[in-house]
Design a protein around this motif. Structure first.
Motif, PDB file in Angstrom:
ATOM      1  N   GLN A  25      53.237  10.359 -33.077  1.00 58.65           N
ATOM      2  CA  GLN A  25      53.456   9.360 -32.463  1.00 58.65           C
ATOM      3  C   GLN A  25      54.712   9.192 -31.391  1.00 58.65           C
ATOM      4  O   GLN A  25      53.958   8.698 -30.324  1.00 58.65           O
ATOM      5  N   THR A  26      55.741   9.157 -31.361  1.00 62.07           N
ATOM      6  CA  THR A  26      56.486   8.757 -30.587  1.00 62.07           C
ATOM      7  C   THR A  26      57.347  10.290 -29.728  1.00 62.07           C
ATOM      8  O   THR A  26      56.521   9.625 -28.416  1.00 62.07           O
ATOM      9  N   LEU A  27      56.313  11.578 -29.974  1.00 63.89           N
ATOM     10  CA  LEU A  27      55.950  12.622 -28.878  1.00 63.89           C
ATOM     11  C   LEU A  27      54.842  11.979 -28.575  1.00 63.89           C
ATOM     12  O   LEU A  27      54.650  12.339 -26.579  1.00 63.89           O
ATOM     13  N   LEU A  28      53.179  11.165 -28.332  1.00 65.47           N
ATOM     14  CA  LEU A  28      52.559  11.183 -27.622  1.00 65.47           C
ATOM     15  C   LEU A  28      52.923   9.476 -26.733  1.00 65.47           C
ATOM     16  O   LEU A  28      52.815   9.353 -25.191  1.00 65.47           O
ATOM     17  N   VAL A  29      53.930   8.717 -27.156  1.00 63.42           N
ATOM     18  CA  VAL A  29      54.087   8.045 -26.412  1.00 63.42           C
ATOM     19  C   VAL A  29      55.284   8.146 -25.166  1.00 63.42           C
ATOM     20  O   VAL A  29      55.080   7.672 -24.385  1.00 63.42           O
ATOM     21  N   PHE A  30      56.068   8.906 -25.861  1.00 62.26           N
ATOM     22  CA  PHE A  30      56.977   9.762 -24.813  1.00 62.26           C
ATOM     23  C   PHE A  30      56.181   9.633 -23.119  1.00 62.26           C
ATOM     24  O   PHE A  30      55.848  10.611 -22.437  1.00 62.26           O
ATOM     25  N   TYR A  31      54.966  10.766 -23.444  1.00 63.39           N
ATOM     26  CA  TYR A  31      54.267  12.054 -22.923  1.00 63.39           C
ATOM     27  C   TYR A  31      53.516  11.043 -22.098  1.00 63.39           C
ATOM     28  O   TYR A  31      53.901  10.736 -20.418  1.00 63.39           O
ATOM     29  N   ASP A  32      53.329   9.921 -22.293  1.00 66.90           N
ATOM     30  CA  ASP A  32      52.159   8.830 -21.553  1.00 66.90           C
ATOM     31  C   ASP A  32      53.972   7.581 -20.786  1.00 66.90           C
ATOM     32  O   ASP A  32      53.733   7.637 -19.462  1.00 66.90           O
TER      33      ASP A  32
END
Length: 185
Positions: free
Chosen positions: A153-160
Motif C-alpha cells: 500500500q505504501t509502495l502504491l502511494v509513494f509511486y503516485d
C-alpha cells in the motif's frame, strides 16, 4: 471489529507508514526518471501489481515506460532506468534483472524495506519505505495486516506521489494525461 473498523485501522497504519518516507529519496527518484531514457518497472507478486500501476501512470504522463516481462517490452539500454519494488530485496528474478540492467549500463532504482539486501547492493538509487516484510516474525513494525500488505500500500502511494512530483515539474495536468488513457475498453 467489523470491516469499517478494519478499513479505518488500515488507513491509520498507512498514514504512519507514509509519514516515514524520506523526501530527498523521492526527489532523487523523480529527477532520475525525468532525465532517463526508457523506464522499466518490475516487482514480484503484489509489489509487481503496484509497479504495473506505476508504469501505467508514467506512460500517461508522457514517459516511455514498460513493464518487464510483457511481450511488447523492448530491451533496456544505457541511459534507461529499471525501477524495482521489493520488500525483501532478495527476490531472485529481480536480482537477475538488476545484474543484467547494470551490465548493460542502465540505472537501477530499488524501492524497499530492506536497503541492505542483495538488490540494495546492486541499486544505484534506493528509496527505503517503512513497513513489514511478509516473513517478519519479530514484530518490529506492528501491523494488523497480513504479510506485506502495508509495504504494498505504501509502495502504491509513494509511486503516485512520484507521479505527482513529475507532473508538477513538467507542467503536466490530469486533463492532458487523460488523453493517454486506454480507450479500447
Amino acid at each position: 471489529m467489523d470491516t469499517l473498523d478494519y478499513a479505518q485501522e488500515i488507513v491509520k497504519e498507512l498514514q504512519g507508514s507514509v509519514s516515514g518516507l524520506n523526501a530527498a529519496e523521492g526527489e532523487a527518484m523523480a529527477e532520475l526518471l525525468l532525465r532517463s531514457g526508457q523506464i522499466f518497472v518490475a516487482g514480484a507478486g503484489r509489489s509487481g501489481l503496484m509497479g504495473r500501476a506505476f508504469a501505467m501512470r508514467l506512460m500517461q504522463a508522457g514517459q516511455a515506460a514498460f513493464v518487464v516481462g510483457e511481450t511488447v517490452t523492448p530491451g533496456i539500454g544505457p541511459g534507461d532506468v529499471l525501477v524495482l519494488g521489493s520488500g525483501s530485496g532478495e527476490t531472485k528474478g529481480l536480482v537477475s534483472m538488476a545484474e543484467k540492467a547494470k551490465a548493460i549500463g542502465a540505472a537501477v532504482v530499488l524501492v524497499t524495506i530492506s536497503p541492505d539486501s542483495s538488490l540494495g547492493r546492486l541499486a544505484d538509487y534506493i528509496v527505503k519505505l517503512p513497513g513489514s516484510p511478509k516473513d517478519q516474525a519479530d514484530g518490529s513494525y506492528a501491523t494488523i495486516q497480513p504479510m506485506a500488505s502495508l509495504f504494498e500500500q505504501t509502495l502504491l502511494v509513494f509511486y503516485d506521489a512520484v507521479i505527482l512530483r513529475m507532473m508538477e515539474q513538467t507542467g503536466q495536468t490530469t486533463g492532458r494525461m487523460f488523453g493517454k488513457h486506454a480507450n479500447l475498453e
